[in-house]
Design a protein around this motif. Structure first.
Motif: not given
Length: 470
Positions: A18, A73, A230, A233
């Motif tokens: 991320d 998220a 997550l 995403s």
């Protein structure tokens, strides 16, 4: 375009991926996870048809990292906090409320320990002695720091149960620099521990005082929703999440890039990238690092781990009756097998609602969980699941002081080697690991073996790893 491989799909690996995309949305990011799911020690299990957390269940709400990740998220609006039910300690055959204004069991006011400790033990706390005074860069064990100043009873009856709940570790082995950094800093200056806790843990105010911020948080429906969100995403932003892919080898390529070898030896698969983040436990990280950074591999290979199991029980609410408090912790000195129990339906509104009407014939269910397993006590877990359930039921009944009905369902989740132990000197060890990796361009590592076992510490270590890549 820079390409990255993130090895490991626990919260540290997901955070690293991320963070890489947040810094460079055009980056080519591939995350490799050895199991059939992401999340690591955050996991769901079905108990009597109800999906609950069977690993980590909460995050610290007073640190920003985990709540920020929930926002990333798309789950920020679904954060919930505990009900406010009080935690207890099952000590000397009785349940005692955890004293107010303590820091990992170290009190601000010795008077609040009456009942949990004997009068002589309370008096020993009240007359704190100078004890050890570590040097500026010296680390000591939690047991030595607290016991030398406040007496062994505080270590045995308060500190040990709380450490067991977080680290599954021993106060005499765990690093004060990791577990109690604020109190270690106070001890280095000569400040009494009681005064230090009184300074950092706020006292309750009057009726007009604002309510204190919650210590813990989770997601409605369970913390296990976070990893999947997550991963979704990441994929929506162009990352690849590859499951069932165990990294066997890590090699530096002649052009300066990296190769990660996966799959069976007769038919290996290679993944190539400019840079690599290792977000796996200490033992597999050491194995992968051995050819490229022997020093870092050797240091990580010294990190011990604790194994544990979470036993989740579902009871008919009417047959079980009311439960007082949010659960209890157990001092190892009492010789119990169980180290803690969380009355999940009392602690979290969402669990109570999930159990409503979920049982046979539409009866309400009460879900709770029991934890077993401490560092260097692996023999406790070397029994069949049915035996673990039986001992948990027996000791739960003893703690509550009454016979309990048979559960509607039970679930055993084992976490072999799941909790790295941050022994005395751990921070120096990790500093040396990072220094060794800094000499290997394009490689960084993170996870629970680095800065702490909590989710927020794993997130922070992942962000630091990405920063270290430059």
């Amino acid at each position: 375009m820079t390409s990255y491989l993130v090895v490991g799909g626990g919260v540290a690996g997901l955070t690293a991926a991320d963070e890489l995309l947040r810094r460079d949305p055009t980056a080519e990011v591939t995350l490799l996870e050895g199991s059939d799911r992401v999340g690591g020690k955050i996991r769901a299990g079905a108990v009597a048809g109800v999906s609950v957390d069977v690993g980590a269940e909460a995050v610290l709400a007073r640190r920003p990292e985990a709540l920020e990740l929930m926002e990333h998220a798309g789950l920020g609006g679904q954060v919930v906090h505990p009900t406010g039910a009080s935690a207890q300690i099952w000590s000397r055959g009785r349940l005692h409320r955890v004293p107010p204004r303590t820091l990992m069991g170290v009190p601000a006011d010795p008077g609040t320990l009456t009942g949990l400790l004997t009068d002589d033990e309370v008096d020993r706390v009240r007359h704190e002695t100078p004890g050890v005074r570590p040097g500026p860069d010296e680390d000591v064990s939690v047991g030595e720091l607290v016991g030398s100043r406040l007496g062994r009873a505080v270590v045995d009856r308060l500190v040990e149960p709380l450490l067991g709940g977080v680290y599954a570790g021993s106060a005499d082995l765990l690093s004060a620099a990791t577990a109690l950094p604020g109190l270690l800093a106070a001890a280095r200056t000569g400040e009494p521990l009681l005064a230090a806790v009184d300074r950092v843990v706020p006292a309750g105010g009057g009726t007009q005082a604002p309510a204190p911020r919650p210590v813990f948080a989770t997601l409605a429906g369970g913390l296990h929703r976070l990893p999947a969100a997550l991963a979704g995403s990441l994929e929506s932003r162009g990352a690849r999440v590859v499951l069932g892919t165990v990294a066997r080898e890590l090699h530096r390529r002649p052009d300066g890039g990296w190769e990660v070898v996966t799959g069976p030896r007769p038919r290996p698969t290679s993944y190539l990238a400019d840079r690599v983040v290792l977000a796996v436990p200490a033992a597999p990280a050491a194995r992968l690092l051995r050819p490229v950074s022997p020093e870092a591999a050797g240091l990580l290979g010294e990190v011990e781990t604790a194994s544990m199991a979470v036993v989740t029980l579902a009871y008919g609410s009417r047959e079980l009756g009311e439960l007082q408090g949010s659960g209890f912790l157990v001092p190892p000195v009492d010789g119990r097998t169980v180290k803690a129990s969380t009355f999940s339906a009392a602690k979290w509104d969402w669990v109570r609602e999930a159990g409503r009407g979920a049982g046979p014939d539409g009866q309400d269910l009460t879900l709770l969980r029991v934890s077993v397993g401490r560092h260097r006590e692996e023999a406790t877990l070397q029994v069949p699941d049915a035996d673990l359930v039986a001992v948990c039921r027996s000791e739960l009944a003893a703690a509550l002081g009454r016979d309990l009905p048979s559960p509607v369902d039970a679930h055993v989740q084992r976490w072999g080697g799941g909790l790295p132990q941050h022994a005395v000197g751990h921070q120096d060890r990790i500093a040396r690991v990072r220094a060794a990796l800094a000499s290997v361009p394009g490689l960084a590592a993170c996870g629970a073996a680095f800065d702490g076992v909590g989710i927020q510490a794993c997130i922070a270590s992942a962000r630091r790893a990405v920063e270290d890549l430059g």
